[in-house]
Design an enzyme around this catalytic site. Structure first.
Site, short mmCIF file in Angstrom:
data_model
loop_
_atom_site.label_atom_id
_atom_site.label_comp_id
_atom_site.label_asym_id
_atom_site.label_seq_id
_atom_site.Cartn_x
_atom_site.Cartn_y
_atom_site.Cartn_z
N HIS A 33 -12.93 -15.33 -31.25
CA HIS A 33 -12.52 -16.79 -31.03
C HIS A 33 -13.56 -17.68 -30.84
CE1 HIS A 33 -10.65 -19.33 -27.55
NE2 HIS A 33 -11.56 -20.08 -27.94
N CYS A 34 -13.59 -18.47 -31.91
CA CYS A 34 -14.72 -19.84 -32.53
C CYS A 34 -14.09 -20.88 -32.83
CB CYS A 34 -15.85 -19.15 -33.26
SG CYS A 34 -15.02 -18.45 -34.80
N HIS A 35 -15.19 -22.20 -32.69
CA HIS A 35 -14.92 -22.63 -33.51
C HIS A 35 -15.54 -23.78 -34.38
CE1 HIS A 35 -12.15 -23.20 -29.70
NE2 HIS A 35 -13.26 -22.73 -29.65
N TYR A 51 -12.47 -34.91 -25.40
CA TYR A 51 -14.21 -35.05 -25.76
C TYR A 51 -14.62 -35.11 -26.92
CZ TYR A 51 -13.70 -30.12 -27.29
OH TYR A 51 -12.84 -29.18 -28.17
N ARG A 126 -1.98 -22.42 -31.54
CA ARG A 126 -2.43 -22.38 -30.58
C ARG A 126 -1.55 -23.01 -29.40
NH1 ARG A 126 -8.70 -24.01 -28.18
NH2 ARG A 126 -8.36 -22.52 -26.45
N HIS A 183 -9.64 -16.42 -23.09
CA HIS A 183 -10.84 -16.22 -21.91
C HIS A 183 -9.95 -15.83 -20.61
CE1 HIS A 183 -12.16 -19.18 -24.88
NE2 HIS A 183 -12.34 -20.20 -24.52
N ASP A 250 -17.31 -18.01 -28.60
CA ASP A 250 -16.43 -19.49 -28.17
C ASP A 250 -17.30 -20.38 -28.43
OD1 ASP A 250 -14.56 -20.80 -27.09
OD2 ASP A 250 -15.39 -21.09 -24.91
N ASN A 255 -16.92 -28.16 -23.66
CA ASN A 255 -17.08 -28.59 -22.50
C ASN A 255 -17.62 -27.62 -21.61
OD1 ASN A 255 -14.80 -30.72 -22.82
ND2 ASN A 255 -13.46 -29.29 -23.48
#
Length: 297
Positions: A33-35, A51, A126, A183, A250, A255
């Site tokens: 899980h990363c972006h 955001y 997602r 999460h 993550d 945020n």
């Protein structure tokens, strides 16, 4: 890693100096899980986003993974890029087969577009039910997407506020796909293991369609760094459902408004979450391999 040049609206910039972890990760370890964020001048952010993050493109992510000893990864589309998955697909293509992805799509997405995403390394879709990310996903739309992605062997990733689970659980149980919960269900660590939200999550996990990510320790913690109040939740999930848990950084932590984690410190929480070599191997290697990398030799 390149330093961010400005603070993110609604969140802190990521830590540009990750420590070298004391924990040596097993071969094939996966950040599930990363972006990737932008860079915005090449991959513009969605006009309706809630955001605007600091740019953190594929080069930044690849450098972090090399530093931490992570060999494979699953990039998750974030709402700031909306349904335009281009930045993620670009990163996957540059990853040499070591990166897969989770997309965001419209309910009316075409089968041709889904085929394109599948060819690009996408393994699921997602949906968000989180207040700070805007309106909840439309349930009817979710079910329409489910019908379209089932033939591809994809799964759902579901991101929700803990107080939504009581309402969502009956709906999720109707969906005939594997579902991955982000999460740790965003429970509040200060409310303890006996809180109703965590009980609902454990009950949902008894159904073998459900998986869970023991990511986001900084999100569920109320004590702050080193986020040890999150460990009992992660460890319970890892020990109770060892073959259906995943872990992720993550990064770059969108945020987060206080206590931005250092990613090296997050890696060093892993032995507390998965205290035996077998549990660590399942969490970081075997489980993500089954879910994301079965097409690799």
């Amino acid at each position: 890693m390149n330093a961010p040049t400005e603070p993110a609206a609604g969140g802190l910039p990521y830590d540009t100096h990750p420590k070298t972890p004391e924990t040596k990760l097993p071969a094939g370890a996966c950040d599930a899980h990363c972006h990737v964020f932008g860079p915005g001048d090449r991959f513009p952010y969605a006009p309706g986003r809630t955001y605007t993050p600091v740019d953190a493109g594929k080069e930044t992510l690849f450098a972090l993974h090399k530093h931490l000893g992570i060999e494979r990864s699953v990039i998750v589309q974030a709402s700031c890029h909306g349904k335009d998955n281009t930045a993620m697909l670009d990163a996957i293509a540059a990853g040499g087969g070591r990166y897969k992805g989770i997309a965001m799509v419209d309910a009316d997405v075409s089968l041709d577009e889904l085929k394109r995403l599948d060819d690009g390394g996408i393994k699921g879709v997602r949906f968000n039910f989180v207040s700070h990310l805007g309106a909840d996903a439309d349930i009817d739309g979710v079910l329409r997407v489910v019908d379209k992605i089932a033939p591809l062997g994809w799964h759902l990733v579901v991101h929700f506020d803990a107080d939504r689970l009581e309402t969502l659980a009956p709906i999720l149980k109707r969906i005939p796909l594997v579902m991955v919960i982000d999460h740790m269900g965003r429970v509040d660590a200060s409310r303890g293991l006996d809180q109703p939200a965590f009980g609902l999550l454990l009950d949902l996990m008894k159904d073998e369609r459900f998986w869970v990510k023991v990511s986001g320790s900084e999100r569920i913690s109320r004590a702050g760094p080193p986020f040890h109040d999150a460990i009992p939740f992660a460890r319970t999930l890892v020990e109770t459902f060892p073959d259906r848990v995943l872990w992720g950084t993550d990064f770059p932590h969108p945020n987060v408004k206080k206590n931005m984690p250092n990613d090296g410190d997050l890696v060093d929480l892993l032995p507390l979450m998965a205290p035996t070599p077998d549990l660590m191997q399942a969490l970081l290697v075997d489980n993500p391999t089954r879910l994301y990398f079965t097409d690799r030799a």
